[in-house]
Scaffold this motif. Structure first.
Motif, PDB file in Angstrom:
ATOM      1  N   GLU A   1       0.835  -1.210   0.000  1.00 32.27           N
ATOM      2  CA  GLU A   1       0.000   0.000   0.000  1.00 32.27           C
ATOM      3  C   GLU A   1       0.866   1.255   0.000  1.00 32.27           C
ATOM      4  O   GLU A   1       0.629   2.192  -0.780  1.00 32.27           O
ATOM      5  CB  GLU A   1      -0.927   0.014   1.226  1.00 32.27           C
ATOM      6  N   GLN A   2       1.879   1.258   0.890  1.00 41.05           N
ATOM      7  CA  GLN A   2       2.762   2.417   0.980  1.00 41.05           C
ATOM      8  C   GLN A   2       3.480   2.641  -0.345  1.00 41.05           C
ATOM      9  O   GLN A   2       3.624   3.762  -0.832  1.00 41.05           O
ATOM     10  CB  GLN A   2       3.772   2.198   2.110  1.00 41.05           C
TER      11      GLN A   2
ATOM     12  N   LEU B   1       2.519   1.742  -3.381  1.00 40.64           N
ATOM     13  CA  LEU B   1       1.601   2.240  -4.417  1.00 40.64           C
ATOM     14  C   LEU B   1       1.352   3.740  -4.265  1.00 40.64           C
ATOM     15  O   LEU B   1       1.398   4.502  -5.238  1.00 40.64           O
ATOM     16  CB  LEU B   1       0.270   1.476  -4.363  1.00 40.64           C
ATOM     17  N   VAL B   2       1.104   4.176  -3.003  1.00 42.27           N
ATOM     18  CA  VAL B   2       0.838   5.603  -2.768  1.00 42.27           C
ATOM     19  C   VAL B   2       2.094   6.428  -3.079  1.00 42.27           C
ATOM     20  O   VAL B   2       2.027   7.441  -3.789  1.00 42.27           O
ATOM     21  CB  VAL B   2       0.365   5.843  -1.313  1.00 42.27           C
ATOM     22  N   ASN B   3       3.258   5.978  -2.572  1.00 40.14           N
ATOM     23  CA  ASN B   3       4.507   6.707  -2.848  1.00 40.14           C
ATOM     24  C   ASN B   3       4.807   6.749  -4.345  1.00 40.14           C
ATOM     25  O   ASN B   3       5.329   7.743  -4.852  1.00 40.14           O
ATOM     26  CB  ASN B   3       5.677   6.051  -2.108  1.00 40.14           C
ATOM     27  N   CYS B   4       4.498   5.649  -5.037  1.00 37.95           N
ATOM     28  CA  CYS B   4       4.764   5.584  -6.475  1.00 37.95           C
ATOM     29  C   CYS B   4       4.002   6.689  -7.213  1.00 37.95           C
ATOM     30  O   CYS B   4       4.562   7.381  -8.059  1.00 37.95           O
ATOM     31  CB  CYS B   4       4.365   4.198  -6.994  1.00 37.95           C
TER      32      CYS B   4
END
Lengths: 83, 73, 83, 73, 83, 73
Positions: free
Chosen positions: E55-56, E58-61
């Motif tokens: 999840e982290q 994907l969001v950072n990406c």
């Protein structure tokens, strides 16, 4: 549509303008594709400028791709003639 | 001529794919010219790509027929 | 646009012609996509003809991709029904 | 119906991506049929892809809002 | 084409409707691109749910891609001003 | 204005490619923010991508000219 309202010379100029702009667009589109493809092939790291090896690789990448394209087209023509 | 335009578009698409795949497979380090080995590899890759296209085309057509018979039963 | 000028039979024939050509175009477009994808999966080298392993891989690649596509669609329908 | 067409196009795009990504992740060596392990993997990949789509959608919306507030200050 | 037949208020409403739908379509198209790209970056395996690391990632990406995009645009503007 | 639209489309395409390539090369593990090293890498990748674009553009133009002279002989 409105072609009938234009005199022949204006029509010819318009047609030439469109042709030139189309060929510019095709050229730029090819340059985008080549740069994209050859960047992945030649640029594994980036420094303060393109080094001579990277420059040579980029130019060769474009040249050999075009060679490949001509080779494929010519060989297809040959195969068709022999068939 | 709709039919002719479709055939031309199909041939152009095939030509482009053949060029891309042959180049990718055979010219891994582009040099000053295509050497003999690269040309031989490109010739083979061309022929195999067209064979693969025909094989895939038959496999897909067969599958579509099989599936449509399945739906009618 | 000019539909009103065509008699019903010609209209029906025209519509059928367009449908057939569209489905041919869709078929060929799928064959291009499959060959592209399955070439990368199955063809790590090229010889004087496709060997039996490569042929089997190409056919299985197409068949299993279509299986995957049907599996995904059916499962989505099921999830929607249960929801 | 513009809104309906947009929703259909969006669903088709999502379906296509899910199929491609599940196939790529789960069917590395296509055999004579999808086996049980492959089906299980595809089912999981589908669910995760939809979760990822929703997460990305929220993250992008939040970012757009934050950026537009930043510009108004 | 038929704009002349519509009263000004209807025209304005129509224009706004089109704008809203266009921006929705652009948003969804970006979400498809981001999910595609970030799936390849963050999801090497799939479990029974997205774990916190995925999840982290994907969001950072998404966030860092947008940062990169802004950084590139701002730097180009700066280079143009200095030139 | 046809010419202006073409130039804008060209610039947008270049901008998109630069962003994609810089991100791919410099942000391999996206963290909580772009750090100094990533920013430096992106700045270099931008400059090199534009240099590469110009070099490729010249190489392609030169080749087209050479080929068209070859055909006239």
């Amino acid at each position: 549509m409105a072609d009938q309202e234009l005199d022949p010379q204006t029509q010819a100029e318009l047609r030439q303008f469109i042709e030139v702009e189309n060929s510019k667009a095709r050229f730029q589109s090819m340059v985008h594709n080549f740069t994209d493809m050859c960047w992945d092939k030649c640029m594994t790291s980036v420094g303060n400028k393109l080094d001579s090896k990277q420059e040579q690789c980029l130019v060769n990448c474009v040249e050999r791709f075009l060679d490949t394209s001509y080779f494929v087209v010519n060989r297809l023509d040959e195969l068709k003639r022999r068939a | 001529n709709v039919r002719g335009q479709l055939a031309v578009a199909n041939a152009q698409e095939l030509l482009q794919k053949i060029t891309e795949k042959s180049y990718k497979m055979c010219v891994t380090r582009p040099g000053q010219a295509l050497d003999a080995g690269e040309r031989q590899c490109i010739a083979k890759a061309m022929d195999r790509y067209m064979e693969a296209w025909n094989l895939v085309s038959r496999a897909y057509a067969t599958r579509l027929q099989r599936d449509s018979r399945g739906m009618q039963q």
